[in-house]
Design a protein around this motif. Sequence first.
Motif, PDB file in Angstrom:
ATOM      1  N   UNK A 140      34.122  21.608  50.378  1.00 50.62           N
ATOM      2  CA  UNK A 140      34.352  22.683  49.418  1.00 50.62           C
ATOM      3  C   UNK A 140      33.420  23.856  49.609  1.00 50.62           C
ATOM      4  N   UNK A 141      32.188  23.579  50.027  1.00 46.12           N
ATOM      5  CA  UNK A 141      31.243  24.665  50.268  1.00 46.12           C
ATOM      6  C   UNK A 141      31.711  25.594  51.381  1.00 46.12           C
ATOM      7  N   UNK A 142      32.535  25.071  52.267  1.00 46.85           N
ATOM      8  CA  UNK A 142      33.016  25.884  53.381  1.00 46.85           C
ATOM      9  C   UNK A 142      34.241  26.724  53.021  1.00 46.85           C
ATOM     10  N   UNK A 143      34.826  26.455  51.867  1.00 46.85           N
ATOM     11  CA  UNK A 143      36.013  27.200  51.440  1.00 46.85           C
ATOM     12  C   UNK A 143      35.569  28.438  50.662  1.00 46.85           C
ATOM     13  N   UNK A 144      36.015  29.579  51.094  1.00 51.79           N
ATOM     14  CA  UNK A 144      35.639  30.830  50.437  1.00 51.79           C
ATOM     15  C   UNK A 144      36.882  31.688  50.182  1.00 51.79           C
ATOM     16  N   UNK A 145      36.861  32.402  49.083  1.00 50.83           N
ATOM     17  CA  UNK A 145      37.859  33.448  48.865  1.00 50.83           C
ATOM     18  C   UNK A 145      37.352  34.675  49.604  1.00 50.83           C
ATOM     19  N   UNK A 146      37.984  34.999  50.697  1.00 47.91           N
ATOM     20  CA  UNK A 146      37.480  36.070  51.563  1.00 47.91           C
ATOM     21  C   UNK A 146      38.227  37.381  51.396  1.00 47.91           C
ATOM     22  N   UNK A 147      39.361  37.353  50.701  1.00 48.00           N
ATOM     23  CA  UNK A 147      40.154  38.571  50.564  1.00 48.00           C
ATOM     24  C   UNK A 147      41.006  38.489  49.301  1.00 48.00           C
ATOM     25  N   UNK A 148      41.231  39.643  48.682  1.00 49.01           N
ATOM     26  CA  UNK A 148      42.142  39.732  47.535  1.00 49.01           C
ATOM     27  C   UNK A 148      43.514  40.252  47.939  1.00 49.01           C
ATOM     28  N   UNK A 180      26.207  37.270  40.861  1.00 53.69           N
ATOM     29  CA  UNK A 180      25.764  36.211  41.769  1.00 53.69           C
ATOM     30  C   UNK A 180      26.688  36.029  42.957  1.00 53.69           C
ATOM     31  N   UNK A 181      27.792  36.776  42.987  1.00 50.42           N
ATOM     32  CA  UNK A 181      28.711  36.672  44.115  1.00 50.42           C
ATOM     33  C   UNK A 181      29.822  35.668  43.931  1.00 50.42           C
ATOM     34  N   UNK A 182      29.947  35.073  42.751  1.00 55.77           N
ATOM     35  CA  UNK A 182      31.026  34.122  42.489  1.00 55.77           C
ATOM     36  C   UNK A 182      32.354  34.858  42.300  1.00 55.77           C
ATOM     37  N   UNK A 183      33.435  34.129  42.491  1.00 50.02           N
ATOM     38  CA  UNK A 183      34.772  34.693  42.311  1.00 50.02           C
ATOM     39  C   UNK A 183      35.492  33.879  41.245  1.00 50.02           C
ATOM     40  N   UNK A 184      35.387  34.265  39.972  1.00 53.26           N
ATOM     41  CA  UNK A 184      36.034  33.496  38.908  1.00 53.26           C
ATOM     42  C   UNK A 184      37.553  33.654  38.942  1.00 53.26           C
ATOM     43  N   UNK A 185      38.229  32.686  38.334  1.00 55.06           N
ATOM     44  CA  UNK A 185      39.688  32.696  38.328  1.00 55.06           C
ATOM     45  C   UNK A 185      40.231  33.957  37.659  1.00 55.06           C
ATOM     46  N   UNK A 186      39.598  34.405  36.594  1.00 47.89           N
ATOM     47  CA  UNK A 186      40.080  35.588  35.883  1.00 47.89           C
ATOM     48  C   UNK A 186      40.095  36.815  36.784  1.00 47.89           C
ATOM     49  N   UNK A 187      39.132  36.921  37.685  1.00 50.53           N
ATOM     50  CA  UNK A 187      39.123  38.050  38.616  1.00 50.53           C
ATOM     51  C   UNK A 187      40.351  38.000  39.520  1.00 50.53           C
ATOM     52  N   UNK A 188      40.710  36.821  39.997  1.00 47.26           N
ATOM     53  CA  UNK A 188      41.864  36.701  40.885  1.00 47.26           C
ATOM     54  C   UNK A 188      43.151  37.047  40.155  1.00 47.26           C
ATOM     55  N   UNK A 189      43.266  36.619  38.911  1.00 46.21           N
ATOM     56  CA  UNK A 189      44.459  36.954  38.136  1.00 46.21           C
ATOM     57  C   UNK A 189      44.535  38.449  37.824  1.00 46.21           C
ATOM     58  N   UNK A 190      43.361  39.068  37.694  1.00 45.09           N
ATOM     59  CA  UNK A 190      43.332  40.501  37.372  1.00 45.09           C
ATOM     60  C   UNK A 190      43.512  41.381  38.599  1.00 45.09           C
ATOM     61  N   UNK A 206      47.130  33.154  48.414  1.00 48.99           N
ATOM     62  CA  UNK A 206      46.172  32.521  49.318  1.00 48.99           C
ATOM     63  C   UNK A 206      44.792  32.443  48.668  1.00 48.99           C
ATOM     64  N   UNK A 207      44.422  33.504  47.948  1.00 49.07           N
ATOM     65  CA  UNK A 207      43.132  33.505  47.260  1.00 49.07           C
ATOM     66  C   UNK A 207      43.095  32.444  46.170  1.00 49.07           C
ATOM     67  N   UNK A 208      44.186  32.294  45.420  1.00 44.18           N
ATOM     68  CA  UNK A 208      44.248  31.282  44.366  1.00 44.18           C
ATOM     69  C   UNK A 208      44.197  29.868  44.959  1.00 44.18           C
ATOM     70  N   UNK A 209      44.868  29.670  46.075  1.00 45.15           N
ATOM     71  CA  UNK A 209      44.832  28.367  46.730  1.00 45.15           C
ATOM     72  C   UNK A 209      43.401  28.014  47.130  1.00 45.15           C
ATOM     73  N   UNK A 210      42.690  28.978  47.713  1.00 43.24           N
ATOM     74  CA  UNK A 210      41.303  28.743  48.112  1.00 43.24           C
ATOM     75  C   UNK A 210      40.432  28.475  46.887  1.00 43.24           C
ATOM     76  N   UNK A 211      40.659  29.220  45.806  1.00 38.25           N
ATOM     77  CA  UNK A 211      39.878  29.008  44.582  1.00 38.25           C
ATOM     78  C   UNK A 211      40.027  27.579  44.086  1.00 38.25           C
TER      79      UNK A 211
END
Length: 308
Positions: free
Chosen positions: A143-151, A223-233, A156-161
Motif C-alpha cells: 500500500x505504501x507504494x500505491x500513490x495517487x499521481x494524477x487527477x 502534509x501531502x495527503x490526498x483525501x477522498x473528498x479532494x478526489x470527488x471535488x 483511476x485516482x479513486x481506484x488507487x485511493x
Amino acid sequence: MSLSVPPELHHDLVLVEHLLRERMRARLAIISMVGPHLIADPSDRLRALMVLAIARLGNRTGEQVAHAAAAVELIEAATRAHDDLIDEQARRAGRVANGAWDHGVALMVGDYLFALAAGEMARSPDPRIIGLYSQAVMQICEGQLIQVTSLAHREAALTAYWQRAEALAGSLLAAAAQAGVLCGGLPEPLLEPAAQLGLRLGLARQLAGEIRDMEADGALLQAGSVPLALLYAAGEPPVPEVQAVFTNPAPATIAAALPIIRATGLPAARAALAKQQDAARQALAQLPVGITTPWLAALIDQIGGLAQ
C-alpha cells in the motif's frame, strides 16, 4: 480517537499493556527518542481491542489472547517507525525527508518492534495468526507504494485511493479481527465476516478523520495527503483550484481549494463513510452474539460520529 473500553475487556487490556511494557523495556528510551508516538496512546488500542472483543464472542480470554493482541499493536508501532522514514509530502516530490535521527536507527527500531511482534505471535494460541499478521504487513508495504499521481483520470485516482486505504487503514485491523476468531476458537467460516468488520471499520475511521480535517484547516493537504473528498471535488477535467492544491499544497492553494472541496467533495465522502459503516454492521451481524457485541456495534457508530 479515545475509545471506551467495555468492563469485560478491562482486565485483558491491562494484561496487553503489561506485555507491551515488558517487551519494550530494554529499548524503550531509544524507541521513545526515535518516535514518541510510535507506541499508540493506551486510549487508542483499537487493534488489540478488536482481537480481545471477538475472542470474547467465543468466550475466550486470558494470556494467550493477550499475546495476539499485543502482537498486533507492536506491528502497528513497527509500521509507524518505517513509515516515518519518508515524509509523505517529500515522497510525492521525490525527496527523502531528513530528521533528527538517521534512517538507519529508525529502520532498526522498526525491525526491532517487528521482532518483538513475532515473539508475541509465537505465543498466540493458533499458529495461523502468524500467517494473518504477516499477510497484513505485506499488504501495508504494498500500500505504501500505491500513490495517487494524477487527477486527470478520476476513476483511476479513486481506484488507487481505495487500494491504498484498504492496505494502510484496513488490512491490519482486518487481521486483528480474524485473530480474534482464531483465539476465540470460533468456526473458520467466520474468518471472512470478521475480516470485513475490521476492514470496514478501518476505512470508516480513515474517512471520518479526513472529513473532520477538511471541515477544519486541511492539515492533511499540507502534509501531502490526498483525501477522498479532494478526489470527488476534482472533476474531469480537474477544477483548477483542486489541481493547484494537489500539485502544490501550500497555504494559499489550500485556502482556495477548501471551500470547493467542502461544497462538492464532502457530501460524497460522507456517503462513502456511511456505506463503510453499513458494511461493518452487516459483517457484525454474521458473527455470534456475545457479551462484546453491543460494544462492537457502538464502536461502528462512534467512528462515524467523529465526522459529524
